[in-house]
Design a protein around this motif. Structure first.
Motif, PDB file in Angstrom:
ATOM      1  N   ARG A 116     -20.810  17.510  75.955  1.00  0.00           N
ATOM      2  CA  ARG A 116     -20.254  17.080  77.240  1.00  0.00           C
ATOM      3  C   ARG A 116     -20.964  15.827  77.769  1.00  0.00           C
ATOM      4  NH1 ARG A 116     -15.572  17.512  80.016  1.00  0.00           N
ATOM      5  NH2 ARG A 116     -15.945  16.414  81.946  1.00  0.00           N
ATOM      6  N   LEU A 159     -18.119   9.370  73.675  1.00  0.00           N
ATOM      7  CA  LEU A 159     -19.180  10.275  73.194  1.00  0.00           C
ATOM      8  C   LEU A 159     -18.777  10.934  71.874  1.00  0.00           C
ATOM      9  CD1 LEU A 159     -20.332  12.126  76.451  1.00  0.00           C
ATOM     10  CD2 LEU A 159     -21.281  10.057  75.418  1.00  0.00           C
ATOM     11  N   GLY A 192     -16.417  10.043  90.578  1.00  0.00           N
ATOM     12  CA  GLY A 192     -17.362   9.707  91.652  1.00  0.00           C
ATOM     13  C   GLY A 192     -17.463   8.208  91.865  1.00  0.00           C
ATOM     14  N   GLU A 235     -27.179  14.376  86.653  1.00  0.00           N
ATOM     15  CA  GLU A 235     -27.697  13.645  85.489  1.00  0.00           C
ATOM     16  C   GLU A 235     -28.593  12.493  85.950  1.00  0.00           C
ATOM     17  OE1 GLU A 235     -25.129  13.224  81.925  1.00  0.00           O
ATOM     18  OE2 GLU A 235     -23.509  13.550  83.327  1.00  0.00           O
ATOM     19  N   GLN A 261     -30.378  15.265  90.608  1.00  0.00           N
ATOM     20  CA  GLN A 261     -30.464  16.260  91.690  1.00  0.00           C
ATOM     21  C   GLN A 261     -29.163  17.053  91.782  1.00  0.00           C
ATOM     22  OE1 GLN A 261     -32.433  17.904  93.721  1.00  0.00           O
ATOM     23  NE2 GLN A 261     -33.961  16.517  92.834  1.00  0.00           N
ATOM     24  N   LEU A 295     -17.211   9.575  86.418  1.00  0.00           N
ATOM     25  CA  LEU A 295     -16.000   8.747  86.461  1.00  0.00           C
ATOM     26  C   LEU A 295     -15.276   8.816  87.820  1.00  0.00           C
ATOM     27  CD1 LEU A 295     -14.155   6.966  84.693  1.00  0.00           C
ATOM     28  CD2 LEU A 295     -12.948   9.034  84.029  1.00  0.00           C
ATOM     29  N   GLY A 297     -10.602  14.743  90.026  1.00  0.00           N
ATOM     30  CA  GLY A 297     -11.053  14.751  88.631  1.00  0.00           C
ATOM     31  C   GLY A 297     -10.931  16.134  88.003  1.00  0.00           C
ATOM     32  N   SER A 352     -21.652  12.212  90.047  1.00  0.00           N
ATOM     33  CA  SER A 352     -21.724  10.742  90.015  1.00  0.00           C
ATOM     34  C   SER A 352     -21.221  10.207  88.682  1.00  0.00           C
ATOM     35  CB  SER A 352     -23.167  10.305  90.216  1.00  0.00           C
ATOM     36  OG  SER A 352     -23.979  10.874  89.191  1.00  0.00           O
ATOM     37  N   ILE A 398     -20.243  14.393  95.476  1.00  0.00           N
ATOM     38  CA  ILE A 398     -21.074  15.232  94.600  1.00  0.00           C
ATOM     39  C   ILE A 398     -20.492  15.143  93.193  1.00  0.00           C
ATOM     40  CG2 ILE A 398     -22.144  17.502  94.279  1.00  0.00           C
ATOM     41  CD1 ILE A 398     -22.692  16.245  97.048  1.00  0.00           C
ATOM     42  N   SER A 434      -6.408  10.763  71.972  1.00  0.00           N
ATOM     43  CA  SER A 434      -7.505  11.197  71.117  1.00  0.00           C
ATOM     44  C   SER A 434      -7.440  10.377  69.832  1.00  0.00           C
ATOM     45  CB  SER A 434      -7.356  12.697  70.806  1.00  0.00           C
ATOM     46  OG  SER A 434      -8.298  13.085  69.826  1.00  0.00           O
ATOM     47  N   GLU A 459      -7.797  17.732  82.749  1.00  0.00           N
ATOM     48  CA  GLU A 459      -9.117  17.298  82.257  1.00  0.00           C
ATOM     49  C   GLU A 459      -8.973  16.021  81.448  1.00  0.00           C
ATOM     50  OE1 GLU A 459     -11.081  20.433  80.147  1.00  0.00           O
ATOM     51  OE2 GLU A 459     -10.852  21.842  81.794  1.00  0.00           O
ATOM     52  N   PRO A 488     -15.224   9.601  76.966  1.00  0.00           N
ATOM     53  CA  PRO A 488     -14.431   9.548  75.727  1.00  0.00           C
ATOM     54  C   PRO A 488     -15.177   8.963  74.526  1.00  0.00           C
ATOM     55  CG  PRO A 488     -13.012   9.060  77.577  1.00  0.00           C
ATOM     56  CD  PRO A 488     -14.419   9.166  78.134  1.00  0.00           C
TER      57      PRO A 488
HETATM   58  C1  LIG Z   1     -16.766  14.220  74.450  1.00  0.00           C
HETATM   59  C2  LIG Z   1     -15.608  13.960  75.363  1.00  0.00           C
HETATM   60  C3  LIG Z   1     -14.555  13.166  74.934  1.00  0.00           C
HETATM   61  C4  LIG Z   1     -13.459  12.928  75.767  1.00  0.00           C
HETATM   62  N1  LIG Z   1     -12.431  12.153  75.313  1.00  0.00           N
HETATM   63  C5  LIG Z   1     -11.367  11.919  76.107  1.00  0.00           C
HETATM   64  C6  LIG Z   1     -10.279  11.116  75.665  1.00  0.00           C
HETATM   65  O1  LIG Z   1     -10.282  10.619  74.539  1.00  0.00           O
HETATM   66  N2  LIG Z   1      -9.238  10.908  76.502  1.00  0.00           N
HETATM   67  C7  LIG Z   1      -9.198  11.453  77.765  1.00  0.00           C
HETATM   68  O2  LIG Z   1      -8.206  11.251  78.512  1.00  0.00           O
HETATM   69  N3  LIG Z   1     -10.228  12.225  78.221  1.00  0.00           N
HETATM   70  C8  LIG Z   1     -11.296  12.456  77.431  1.00  0.00           C
HETATM   71  N4  LIG Z   1     -12.332  13.229  77.889  1.00  0.00           N
HETATM   72  C9  LIG Z   1     -12.247  13.803  79.248  1.00  0.00           C
HETATM   73  C10 LIG Z   1     -12.755  12.812  80.304  1.00  0.00           C
HETATM   74  O3  LIG Z   1     -13.965  12.262  79.909  1.00  0.00           O
HETATM   75  C11 LIG Z   1     -12.889  13.561  81.623  1.00  0.00           C
HETATM   76  O4  LIG Z   1     -11.578  13.884  82.027  1.00  0.00           O
HETATM   77  C12 LIG Z   1     -13.588  12.753  82.700  1.00  0.00           C
HETATM   78  O5  LIG Z   1     -14.905  12.471  82.341  1.00  0.00           O
HETATM   79  C13 LIG Z   1     -13.580  13.517  84.020  1.00  0.00           C
HETATM   80  O6  LIG Z   1     -14.291  12.798  84.981  1.00  0.00           O
HETATM   81  P1  LIG Z   1     -14.937  13.553  86.225  1.00  0.00           P
HETATM   82  O7  LIG Z   1     -15.637  12.476  86.988  1.00  0.00           O
HETATM   83  O8  LIG Z   1     -13.910  14.376  86.893  1.00  0.00           O
HETATM   84  O9  LIG Z   1     -15.969  14.582  85.606  1.00  0.00           O
HETATM   85  P2  LIG Z   1     -17.233  14.340  84.695  1.00  0.00           P
HETATM   86  O10 LIG Z   1     -17.083  13.102  83.889  1.00  0.00           O
HETATM   87  O11 LIG Z   1     -17.493  15.623  83.993  1.00  0.00           O
HETATM   88  O12 LIG Z   1     -18.401  14.101  85.747  1.00  0.00           O
HETATM   89  C14 LIG Z   1     -18.882  15.108  86.586  1.00  0.00           C
HETATM   90  C15 LIG Z   1     -20.304  14.802  86.945  1.00  0.00           C
HETATM   91  O13 LIG Z   1     -20.744  15.726  87.916  1.00  0.00           O
HETATM   92  C16 LIG Z   1     -22.033  16.159  87.588  1.00  0.00           C
HETATM   93  N5  LIG Z   1     -22.290  17.460  88.207  1.00  0.00           N
HETATM   94  C17 LIG Z   1     -21.822  18.676  87.832  1.00  0.00           C
HETATM   95  N6  LIG Z   1     -22.279  19.643  88.650  1.00  0.00           N
HETATM   96  C18 LIG Z   1     -23.030  19.014  89.574  1.00  0.00           C
HETATM   97  C19 LIG Z   1     -23.767  19.473  90.709  1.00  0.00           C
HETATM   98  N7  LIG Z   1     -23.796  20.763  91.069  1.00  0.00           N
HETATM   99  N8  LIG Z   1     -24.445  18.561  91.448  1.00  0.00           N
HETATM  100  C20 LIG Z   1     -24.421  17.236  91.104  1.00  0.00           C
HETATM  101  N9  LIG Z   1     -23.735  16.752  90.041  1.00  0.00           N
HETATM  102  C21 LIG Z   1     -23.045  17.636  89.302  1.00  0.00           C
HETATM  103  C22 LIG Z   1     -22.045  16.200  86.081  1.00  0.00           C
HETATM  104  O14 LIG Z   1     -23.343  16.173  85.578  1.00  0.00           O
HETATM  105  C23 LIG Z   1     -21.243  14.924  85.758  1.00  0.00           C
HETATM  106  O15 LIG Z   1     -22.088  13.809  85.671  1.00  0.00           O
HETATM  107  C24 LIG Z   1     -13.437  13.481  77.075  1.00  0.00           C
HETATM  108  C25 LIG Z   1     -14.503  14.290  77.502  1.00  0.00           C
HETATM  109  C26 LIG Z   1     -15.576  14.521  76.665  1.00  0.00           C
HETATM  110  C27 LIG Z   1     -16.721  15.385  77.132  1.00  0.00           C
END
Ligand SMILES: Cc1cc2nc3c(=O)[nH]c(=O)nc-3n(C[C@H](O)[C@H](O)[C@H](O)COP(=O)(O)OP(=O)(O)OC[C@H]3O[C@@H](n4cnc5c(N)ncnc54)[C@H](O)[C@@H]3O)c2cc1C
Length: 406
Positions: free
Chosen positions: A130, A48, A16, A38, A81, A14, A276, A12, A10, A332, A293, A46
């Motif tokens: 985000r 973005l 995932g 999404e 979804q 990074l 994550g 999809s 759940i 950063s 994070e 990053p």
């Molecule tokens: C603008 C920005 C810049 C960043 N820059 C850096 C950087 O320079 N260096 C660094 O180390 N980190 C950076 N980060 C942090 C890094 O991107 C995150 O640590 C990373 O994306 C985490 O991955 P994740 O898969 O755990 O979560 P996410 O990337 O947040 O993915 C989670 C996914 O789950 C989905 N989701 C949420 N709830 C539900 C649900 N109920 N059902 C289905 N899907 C759901 C979301 O829509 C999303 O697509 C940045 C983050 C942002 C937003």
């Protein structure tokens, strides 16, 4: 534990996509249901606030994997979804369209959502950042040459502010703490980063918060709690984020600032794992629960959680388990400077800062007891490499000081 024929992931993004790849790499060839709220295929966050915001990269460049690679994973995709509920006893996840996903093992990788301010954000021109859609909207707004207010001097606010200044826009940065970036870097390094923003023309307001956003239909003014008012057409609110666990509220799973996990990424119900930004796990190096994070962690923890999941289900592709014990790492980019942090900084007993004016590098060491607990650097990638290893090795403070002085 029973057989493994259905894995549900759940979230999809990074973590995932890395989890799905790790499963296939280990020879798991049954169902992987990938649920993502999404519509977009997995993309990188990053850029973005960096290349995508500046326009030097466009959307295709930030896709995490090309279409054919994603197709090769043979996923049962449920795009657009959101998952809305989990029943860990029945091993079922309910999606917004009322469909049910059954699983033998479930991996939660739902990341975080932007934290809100205690004031309404509803006006046109007030944004959080985000998602890809958020970034495209902010980029379009920047193209109209607005007066910009950045609320929050953390990494995201600082990067947005730097991009707006690169475009020559007027930028006010509002930070509740006495210095920007001090939550991640501590006061001393936060001060240095604040100087960087001021040197680039940012109107930095520290120790103040936003009382409200005002305007006729769209943003015109930001009122601060020191009584001042800043004229603005665009506000980007970057005041931190919260784990996306609302959908788990009725599940009975232990949730406490994230999905609480053991040192092997197991959540509190059998067959449920997390990785994550959303995972708060027992870190063997600190002996505490922690959540990270950062991009590097999302990739690595996804692989670690899959290793546990496979081992728990006696899958032939399972390998020997070790506790997940990374040294956190984040970077950063601001005004062409790269800021990097490895290890732990908050709550340190002492910070030792080493600036080399000739090379233009800054390195900070963070002492916890008599050990090196973390390092940070500005434009100091090469100097940081050995120090990162010393954090992992729990090097002594004197040894670390000697290494930083070289
Ligand atoms: C603008 C920005 C810049 C960043 N820059 C850096 C950087 O320079 N260096 C660094 O180390 N980190 C950076 N980060 C942090 C890094 O991107 C995150 O640590 C990373 O994306 C985490 O991955 P994740 O898969 O755990 O979560 P996410 O990337 O947040 O993915 C989670 C996914 O789950 C989905 N989701 C949420 N709830 C539900 C649900 N109920 N059902 C289905 N899907 C759901 C979301 O829509 C999303 O697509 C940045 C983050 C942002 C937003």
């Amino acid at each position: 534990m029973g057989s493994l024929r259905r894995v549900a992931i759940i979230g999809s993004s990074l973590a995932g996509i890395h989890a799905a790849e790790a499963l296939r790499k280990a020879g798991y060839d049954s169902t992987i249901t990938m649920v993502g709220e999404e519509q977009h295929l997995p993309y990188d966050r990053p850029p973005l606030s960096k290349q995508l915001l500046s326009g030097s990269w466009d959307t295709p460049r930030i896709q995490l994997r090309p279409h054919d690679v994603i197709e090769g994973l043979s996923l049962d995709w449920r795009r657009g979804q959101p998952a809305i509920a989990l029943d860990p006893d029945a091993r079922e996840v309910e999606l917004q369209d009322a469909s049910i996903v059954e699983y033998d093992a479930l991996l939660v990788t739902t990341g975080t959502k932007p934290r809100s301010l205690p004031v309404p954000l509803g006006l046109t021109g007030v944004h959080t950042l985000r998602t890809l859609d958020d970034a495209l909207a902010i980029r379009a707004a920047l193209d109209a040459m607005p007066r910009v207010v950045v609320v929050g001097g953390g990494f995201i606010g600082a990067e947005v502010g730097a991009e707006a200044r690169r475009r020559g826009l007027g930028v006010t940065m509002v930070e509740a703490l006495p210095r920007p970036l001090s939550r991640g870097l501590g006061d001393h390094m936060g001060e240095i980063c604040g100087e960087l923003h001021v040197a680039h023309g940012v109107d930095l307001r520290c120790g103040v918060t936003v009382r409200g956003f005002a305007g006729e239909g769209r943003l015109e003014r930001v009122a601060l709690d020191d009584g001042t008012v800043v004229e603005a057409d665009l506000a980007v609110v970057g005041v931190g984020s919260e784990p996306a666990t609302k959908w788990l509220e009725t599940s009975g799973l232990e949730i406490d600032n994230g999905v609480v996990c053991d040192a092997f990424c197991r959540a509190s119900a059998p067959g449920v794992y997390a990785a994550g930004d959303v995972a708060r796990w027992h870190h063997p190096m600190t002996d505490e629960l922690g959540r990270v994070e950062h991009w590097t962690n999302a990739r690595e923890q996804a692989v670690a959680a899959v290793a546990t999941l496979l081992a728990d289900h006696d899958h032939p592709g399972a390998r020997m388990l070790t506790a997940y014990a990374p040294v956190p790492y984040v970077w950063s980019d601001q005004y062409g400077s790269r800021i990097q942090v490895a290890g732990w900084t908050g709550g340190s007993d002492e910070v030792s800062v080493h600036r080399d004016a000739e090379l233009g590098t800054t390195v900070a060491l963070y002492r916890f007891g008599d050990r090196l607990g973390g390092v940070a650097g500005i434009n100091a990638t090469r100097r940081l490499l050995p120090l990162r290893r010393m954090v992992a090795d729990r090097a002594g403070w004197d040894e670390a000081l000697a290494a930083a002085a070289v």
